[in-house]
Design a protein around this motif. Structure first.
Motif, PDB file in Angstrom:
ATOM      1  N   MET A   1       0.850  -1.191   0.000  1.00  0.00           N
ATOM      2  CA  MET A   1       0.000   0.000   0.000  1.00  0.00           C
ATOM      3  C   MET A   1       0.888   1.245   0.000  1.00  0.00           C
ATOM      4  O   MET A   1       1.894   1.291   0.685  1.00  0.00           O
ATOM      5  CB  MET A   1      -0.877  -0.015   1.253  1.00  0.00           C
ATOM      6  N   SER A   2       0.510   2.245  -0.770  1.00  0.00           N
ATOM      7  CA  SER A   2       1.339   3.447  -0.831  1.00  0.00           C
ATOM      8  C   SER A   2       1.190   4.255   0.456  1.00  0.00           C
ATOM      9  O   SER A   2       0.238   4.092   1.201  1.00  0.00           O
ATOM     10  CB  SER A   2       0.927   4.294  -2.029  1.00  0.00           C
ATOM     11  N   ARG A   3       2.172   5.108   0.671  1.00  0.00           N
ATOM     12  CA  ARG A   3       2.222   5.902   1.901  1.00  0.00           C
ATOM     13  C   ARG A   3       1.077   6.908   1.913  1.00  0.00           C
ATOM     14  O   ARG A   3       0.851   7.617   0.934  1.00  0.00           O
ATOM     15  CB  ARG A   3       3.568   6.632   1.884  1.00  0.00           C
ATOM     16  N   LYS A   4       0.353   6.956   3.036  1.00  0.00           N
ATOM     17  CA  LYS A   4      -0.768   7.904   3.157  1.00  0.00           C
ATOM     18  C   LYS A   4      -0.231   9.322   3.280  1.00  0.00           C
ATOM     19  O   LYS A   4       0.762   9.560   3.962  1.00  0.00           O
ATOM     20  CB  LYS A   4      -1.592   7.575   4.404  1.00  0.00           C
ATOM     21  N   ARG A   5      -0.931  10.260   2.641  1.00  0.00           N
ATOM     22  CA  ARG A   5      -0.554  11.681   2.746  1.00  0.00           C
ATOM     23  C   ARG A   5      -1.688  12.456   3.400  1.00  0.00           C
ATOM     24  O   ARG A   5      -2.856  12.316   3.023  1.00  0.00           O
ATOM     25  CB  ARG A   5      -0.264  12.253   1.357  1.00  0.00           C
ATOM     26  N   ILE A   6      -1.330  13.263   4.393  1.00  0.00           N
ATOM     27  CA  ILE A   6      -2.326  14.030   5.141  1.00  0.00           C
ATOM     28  C   ILE A   6      -2.057  15.518   4.941  1.00  0.00           C
ATOM     29  O   ILE A   6      -0.929  15.980   5.144  1.00  0.00           O
ATOM     30  CB  ILE A   6      -2.264  13.679   6.644  1.00  0.00           C
ATOM     31  N   LEU A   7      -3.086  16.246   4.561  1.00  0.00           N
ATOM     32  CA  LEU A   7      -2.982  17.700   4.414  1.00  0.00           C
ATOM     33  C   LEU A   7      -3.320  18.331   5.758  1.00  0.00           C
ATOM     34  O   LEU A   7      -4.376  18.041   6.341  1.00  0.00           O
ATOM     35  CB  LEU A   7      -3.987  18.151   3.349  1.00  0.00           C
ATOM     36  N   ALA A   8      -2.430  19.171   6.277  1.00  0.00           N
ATOM     37  CA  ALA A   8      -2.668  19.824   7.575  1.00  0.00           C
ATOM     38  C   ALA A   8      -2.280  21.295   7.472  1.00  0.00           C
ATOM     39  O   ALA A   8      -1.362  21.649   6.734  1.00  0.00           O
ATOM     40  CB  ALA A   8      -1.848  19.145   8.670  1.00  0.00           C
ATOM     41  N   GLY A   9      -2.971  22.147   8.208  1.00  0.00           N
ATOM     42  CA  GLY A   9      -2.630  23.571   8.198  1.00  0.00           C
ATOM     43  C   GLY A   9      -3.851  24.406   8.507  1.00  0.00           C
ATOM     44  O   GLY A   9      -4.880  23.878   8.936  1.00  0.00           O
ATOM     45  N   GLY A  10      -3.731  25.712   8.297  1.00  0.00           N
ATOM     46  CA  GLY A  10      -4.873  26.596   8.564  1.00  0.00           C
ATOM     47  C   GLY A  10      -4.463  27.819   9.347  1.00  0.00           C
ATOM     48  O   GLY A  10      -3.388  28.389   9.138  1.00  0.00           O
ATOM     49  N   ILE A  11      -5.320  28.183  10.305  1.00  0.00           N
ATOM     50  CA  ILE A  11      -5.101  29.427  11.046  1.00  0.00           C
ATOM     51  C   ILE A  11      -5.601  29.247  12.472  1.00  0.00           C
ATOM     52  O   ILE A  11      -6.628  28.614  12.695  1.00  0.00           O
ATOM     53  CB  ILE A  11      -5.832  30.601  10.338  1.00  0.00           C
ATOM     54  N   ALA A  12      -4.841  29.773  13.429  1.00  0.00           N
ATOM     55  CA  ALA A  12      -5.230  29.653  14.831  1.00  0.00           C
ATOM     56  C   ALA A  12      -5.091  31.007  15.516  1.00  0.00           C
ATOM     57  O   ALA A  12      -3.987  31.545  15.615  1.00  0.00           O
ATOM     58  CB  ALA A  12      -4.361  28.604  15.532  1.00  0.00           C
ATOM     59  N   GLN A  13      -6.209  31.541  15.939  1.00  0.00           N
ATOM     60  CA  GLN A  13      -6.229  32.783  16.718  1.00  0.00           C
ATOM     61  C   GLN A  13      -7.549  32.815  17.458  1.00  0.00           C
ATOM     62  O   GLN A  13      -8.546  32.260  16.992  1.00  0.00           O
ATOM     63  CB  GLN A  13      -6.103  34.006  15.785  1.00  0.00           C
ATOM     64  N   GLU A  14      -7.569  33.454  18.628  1.00  0.00           N
ATOM     65  CA  GLU A  14      -8.793  33.584  19.412  1.00  0.00           C
ATOM     66  C   GLU A  14      -9.187  35.055  19.416  1.00  0.00           C
ATOM     67  O   GLU A  14      -8.390  35.905  19.802  1.00  0.00           O
ATOM     68  CB  GLU A  14      -8.533  33.104  20.846  1.00  0.00           C
ATOM     69  N   SER A  15     -10.405  35.343  18.978  1.00  0.00           N
ATOM     70  CA  SER A  15     -10.818  36.737  18.827  1.00  0.00           C
ATOM     71  C   SER A  15     -11.716  37.200  19.970  1.00  0.00           C
ATOM     72  O   SER A  15     -12.327  36.400  20.672  1.00  0.00           O
ATOM     73  CB  SER A  15     -11.577  36.924  17.511  1.00  0.00           C
ATOM     74  N   HIS A  16     -11.798  38.523  20.103  1.00  0.00           N
ATOM     75  CA  HIS A  16     -12.620  39.182  21.120  1.00  0.00           C
ATOM     76  C   HIS A  16     -13.515  40.166  20.365  1.00  0.00           C
ATOM     77  O   HIS A  16     -13.011  41.089  19.735  1.00  0.00           O
ATOM     78  CB  HIS A  16     -11.682  39.901  22.095  1.00  0.00           C
ATOM     79  N   SER A  17     -14.813  39.964  20.449  1.00  0.00           N
ATOM     80  CA  SER A  17     -15.742  40.800  19.674  1.00  0.00           C
ATOM     81  C   SER A  17     -15.639  42.276  20.025  1.00  0.00           C
ATOM     82  O   SER A  17     -15.927  43.128  19.190  1.00  0.00           O
ATOM     83  CB  SER A  17     -17.184  40.362  19.925  1.00  0.00           C
ATOM     84  N   PHE A  18     -15.262  42.584  21.258  1.00  0.00           N
ATOM     85  CA  PHE A  18     -15.333  43.985  21.692  1.00  0.00           C
ATOM     86  C   PHE A  18     -13.965  44.665  21.700  1.00  0.00           C
ATOM     87  O   PHE A  18     -13.830  45.789  22.163  1.00  0.00           O
ATOM     88  CB  PHE A  18     -15.984  44.064  23.085  1.00  0.00           C
ATOM     89  N   ASN A  19     -12.941  43.983  21.206  1.00  0.00           N
ATOM     90  CA  ASN A  19     -11.630  44.619  21.041  1.00  0.00           C
ATOM     91  C   ASN A  19     -11.625  45.298  19.674  1.00  0.00           C
ATOM     92  O   ASN A  19     -11.700  44.628  18.643  1.00  0.00           O
ATOM     93  CB  ASN A  19     -10.515  43.575  21.129  1.00  0.00           C
ATOM     94  N   PRO A  20     -11.528  46.640  19.637  1.00  0.00           N
ATOM     95  CA  PRO A  20     -11.635  47.345  18.356  1.00  0.00           C
ATOM     96  C   PRO A  20     -10.378  47.259  17.497  1.00  0.00           C
ATOM     97  O   PRO A  20     -10.402  47.677  16.338  1.00  0.00           O
ATOM     98  CB  PRO A  20     -11.882  48.799  18.798  1.00  0.00           C
ATOM     99  N   VAL A  21      -9.275  46.695  18.033  1.00  0.00           N
ATOM    100  CA  VAL A  21      -8.031  46.646  17.259  1.00  0.00           C
ATOM    101  C   VAL A  21      -8.006  45.351  16.463  1.00  0.00           C
ATOM    102  O   VAL A  21      -7.843  44.265  17.028  1.00  0.00           O
ATOM    103  CB  VAL A  21      -6.798  46.682  18.192  1.00  0.00           C
TER     104      VAL A  21
END
Ligand SMILES: [Zn+2]
Length: 496
Positions: free
Chosen positions: A1-21
């Motif tokens: 069986m051929s080697r499995k390939r996994i796509l990983a990545g993206g974006i990680a941040q935690e937001s605050h609705s009331f922070n205007p910056v």
């Protein structure tokens, strides 16, 4: 069986609705391809865990890109779009067997209240319905129906303060491998609970400890394949804000449904006990003045960058300036203009600056006169851990201002100071201080445990747990702002 390939990545941040910056591109650590893999391998991070599980199983991980930033205001739409395009371009090449996304789950952009769900939907539109896709989130994620219907399994941290980043990545990756091998066909039992936990919500203390023990026992006994209890970022004014219990297993199972309902009911029953109380700043500074054996590491509850605050509250700074009898102390402040002024004046110069209080609603700017003791245009932080041990982050421009025995760390970007190395990177050893102020509520307690006594202090501000002081509209009704009628019910979500 051929080697499995996994796509990983993206974006990680935690937001605050009331922070205007808005959180801009400069605040992100952006790593792509081999560089992303090299910097994550062996670290206690989501991607580190994914790599570990994949490589143990002989699978290869491909990382188009991973954007990672500390908490703050919503992320600029263009930053999100740049990341999404990179992920989608890679997905269109189609040379992989599954997707595992190491995200946070509590992010916002000015136009999206569920950007993680939008990313997943974009990828799903490219891959079609059958490609296995799992996701790893922070325990404070905002879980949405879109997310649960798009991925095959969502795994969240099981610890707060968070110490199981790597294990969570491993759970998400193992699930995708089990799906690929035909050992898992996940079916979800999910319950939404319209409440927030506010501070008394460590998983190594009751009431959450008992709930997590029941969840763990269910996984160990085989009743469930994976269980997560999400407590939600508290400062998201988004539809459906609240806690979630997710229990995945192979196929439909009434016992697993009952477990999810039971855990949700237990959360709701404990809702009042999940609201914390904290010592006052004055109390802590009185102790510091009398002298303590170890440094007092104070979490500024009201302006936690770790909770999405701007990091420029002068509330603690004012109190420190008012007490010249304190031992050597250090307090950080987001202050791009003062940093520039210090760089202009040069090391050793004596300056008078107005600092902080630009965004903080409770603590106006303060005028300080001091000596510039340190300057830099960048510095590298490597986390001591245990949380995120080995993770590296670059700091931007900074200045260290000395006012008597007080050190004020002025930075051009907000940082949470979750790890002692933030201070050392700017030339201040927290172990030699009497008082160290961090911009975190409890996560700092893991990595500072070896340095001093960690105390979260009841200070006012944008990230204080006094949520009644924030202008929530769309997220309501939720406890404790409201007392909705609640009877746990299964949300019929998950992959068809
Ligand atoms: Zn969290």
């Amino acid at each position: 069986m051929s080697r499995k390939r996994i796509l990983a990545g993206g974006i990680a941040q935690e937001s605050h609705s009331f922070n205007p910056v808005l959180t801009n591109r400069a605040r992100f650590n952006i790593r792509s391809g081999a560089a992303a893999i090299a910097s994550a391998r062996g670290t206690n991070s989501l991607l580190g865990g994914i790599l570990d599980a994949a490589e143990r199983a002989g699978a290869e991980v491909v990382v188009p890109t991973l954007f990672r930033a500390q908490s703050g205001g919503p992320v600029e739409d263009a930053v999100f779009a740049e990341m999404r395009d990179m992920m989608c371009d890679a997905a269109k090449r189609g040379d992989f067997d599954a997707i595992v996304l190491p995200l946070h789950g509590g992010m916002l952009t000015p136009t999206l209240h569920d950007p993680e769900g939008a990313l997943m939907a974009s990828l799903r539109a490219i891959t079609g319905p059958d490609l296995p896709m799992t996701v790893a989130f922070d325990l404070h994620a905002h879980v949405t129906p879109q997310i649960l219907e798009t991925c095959d399994l969502l795994a969240g941290y099981l610890t707060n303060p968070h110490g199981d980043q790597g294990d969570t990545g491993r759970r998400a990756c193992r699930a995708v491998l089990d799906i690929l091998d035909g050992r898992l066909r996940p079916v979800l039992s999910a319950v939404h609970v319209p409440m927030l936990t506010l501070g008394h919500d460590r998983t190594d203390e009751e009431p959450l400890m008992g709930l997590h023990a029941r969840a763990r026992a269910a996984v160990e006994s085989g009743l469930a394949y994976d269980v997560s209890i999400f407590n939600a970022q508290q400062f998201l004014d988004v539809p459906g804000l609240g806690n979630w219990v997710l229990a995945y297993g192979n196929g439909p199972d009434a016992k697993r449904d009952a477990l999810a309902l039971e855990l949700a009911q237990a959360l709701w029953d404990q809702r009042r006990a999940l609201i914390g109380t904290y010592p006052s700043l004055e109390e802590c500074l009185d102790r510091a003045e009398r002298g303590t054996e170890r440094p007092l590491i104070l979490g500024d509850q009201g302006d936690r960058v770790a909770g999405g605050g701007p990091g420029d509250s002068t509330y603690v700074l004012r109190a420190l300036l008012a007490r010249p009898g304190l031992p050597p102390s250090v307090v950080p402040l987001t202050e791009p203009e003062a940093v520039q002024a210090c760089h202009k004046a040069g090391k050793g110069a004596r300056v008078t600056l107005e600092v902080g209080g630009r965004y903080s609603t409770v603590a106006p700017p303060v005028t300080v006169t001091g000596e510039i003791l340190g300057l830099g245009t960048e510095a590298q932080v490597t986390y001591d851990g245990p949380a995120d041990a080995g993770y590296t982050a670059k700091l931007g421009a900074y200045a260290v201002l000395g006012v008597g025995k007080l050190r004020i760390l002025l930075t051009d970007q907000p940082y949470s100071y979750l790890d002692p190395d933030y201070f050392r990177a700017m030339g201040v050893d927290p172990a030699e201080m009497g008082v160290v102020v961090t911009r975190s509520g409890y996560h700092f307690t893991l990595n500072f445990a070896a340095t001093g006594e960690c105390i979260t202090v009841d200070t006012p501000g944008m990230t204080s747990y006094r949520v009644q002081e924030l202008p929530f509209t769309v997220a309501r009704p939720f406890f404790p702002l409201d007392e909705p009628d609640f009877k746990p019910a299964l949300a019929r979500l998950g992959r068809p």
